[in-house]
Design a protein around this motif. Sequence first.
Motif, PDB file in Angstrom:
ATOM      1  N   UNK A 215       2.468   0.543 -12.529  1.00  0.00           N
ATOM      2  CA  UNK A 215       3.035  -0.322 -11.498  1.00  0.00           C
ATOM      3  C   UNK A 215       2.273  -0.173 -10.188  1.00  0.00           C
ATOM      4  N   UNK A 216       1.823   1.058  -9.894  1.00  0.00           N
ATOM      5  CA  UNK A 216       1.044   1.290  -8.677  1.00  0.00           C
ATOM      6  C   UNK A 216      -0.241   0.486  -8.669  1.00  0.00           C
ATOM      7  N   UNK A 217      -0.952   0.481  -9.784  1.00  0.00           N
ATOM      8  CA  UNK A 217      -2.185  -0.305  -9.886  1.00  0.00           C
ATOM      9  C   UNK A 217      -1.881  -1.801  -9.818  1.00  0.00           C
ATOM     10  N   UNK A 218      -0.749  -2.202 -10.417  1.00  0.00           N
ATOM     11  CA  UNK A 218      -0.374  -3.610 -10.375  1.00  0.00           C
ATOM     12  C   UNK A 218      -0.112  -4.063  -8.944  1.00  0.00           C
TER      13      UNK A 218
ATOM     14  N   UNK B  89       0.837  -1.200   0.000  1.00  0.00           N
ATOM     15  CA  UNK B  89       0.000   0.000   0.000  1.00  0.00           C
ATOM     16  C   UNK B  89       0.873   1.252   0.000  1.00  0.00           C
ATOM     17  N   UNK B  90       1.897   1.236   0.874  1.00  0.00           N
ATOM     18  CA  UNK B  90       2.796   2.390   0.935  1.00  0.00           C
ATOM     19  C   UNK B  90       3.529   2.601  -0.373  1.00  0.00           C
ATOM     20  N   UNK B  91       3.990   1.490  -0.976  1.00  0.00           N
ATOM     21  CA  UNK B  91       4.682   1.595  -2.251  1.00  0.00           C
ATOM     22  C   UNK B  91       3.781   2.107  -3.349  1.00  0.00           C
ATOM     23  N   UNK B  92       2.536   1.613  -3.364  1.00  0.00           N
ATOM     24  CA  UNK B  92       1.578   2.066  -4.371  1.00  0.00           C
ATOM     25  C   UNK B  92       1.300   3.559  -4.219  1.00  0.00           C
ATOM     26  N   UNK B  93       1.105   3.994  -2.964  1.00  0.00           N
ATOM     27  CA  UNK B  93       0.858   5.415  -2.706  1.00  0.00           C
ATOM     28  C   UNK B  93       2.047   6.262  -3.139  1.00  0.00           C
TER      29      UNK B  93
END
Length: 207
Positions: A197-200, A78-82
């Motif tokens: 990549x965030x959505x992935x 979650x943190x990485x996606x954000x």
Amino acid sequence: MISTSSTAALSGFLLGTSLIVAIGAQNAFILRQGLLKQHVFILCLICGLSDAVLIAAGVAGLGTLISQSPVLINVVTVGGALFLFSYAFIAFRRAMRPDVLKAANVGEANLKSAVAACLAFTFLNPHVYLDTVVLLGSLSARYDGADRLAYALGAMLASFVWFFGLGYGARLLQPIFARPSAWRVLDVLIGLVMTSIGFSLSSRLVG
């Protein structure tokens, strides 16, 4: 059929490229030295190896720690996606008001001075630790064994390709990236990759 290791390597390469290709002091320094053809190989090698060491530390240490806990994996995911979405937003915003990468006419002629400056641009930049050790390292927890190694090698390869491409292609790149429109296109591409990549990552949360 594409193997999981190939997919992991591609993910690492794309993420590594997206993080490293941005206007900054280190890239400007390499571009400047490339334009002047001074110590290009050793400086590009230092930048690539420095990133490789930091990525390896992140993948071997932080990635292993986080992989032991599904909760931590979700937190990092979650943190990485954000972070990726935020980075994408910044890239898109830069595209609205593009800057230019300016290379000064004076470089570091002395090898020791050039190496010292290169190391300073690399290790005194706090973003390098966030990008390589924390982000790339922690997101490697999504992979196991050979896939994690492939992911790390993909990210490392991105650094070597970028720095050597920038250093030796400087004379060709300088006229192009002197134009704000070139950085607009580049930042849009970076934003799209980061968003993808965030959505992935978001779709692979551990249940």
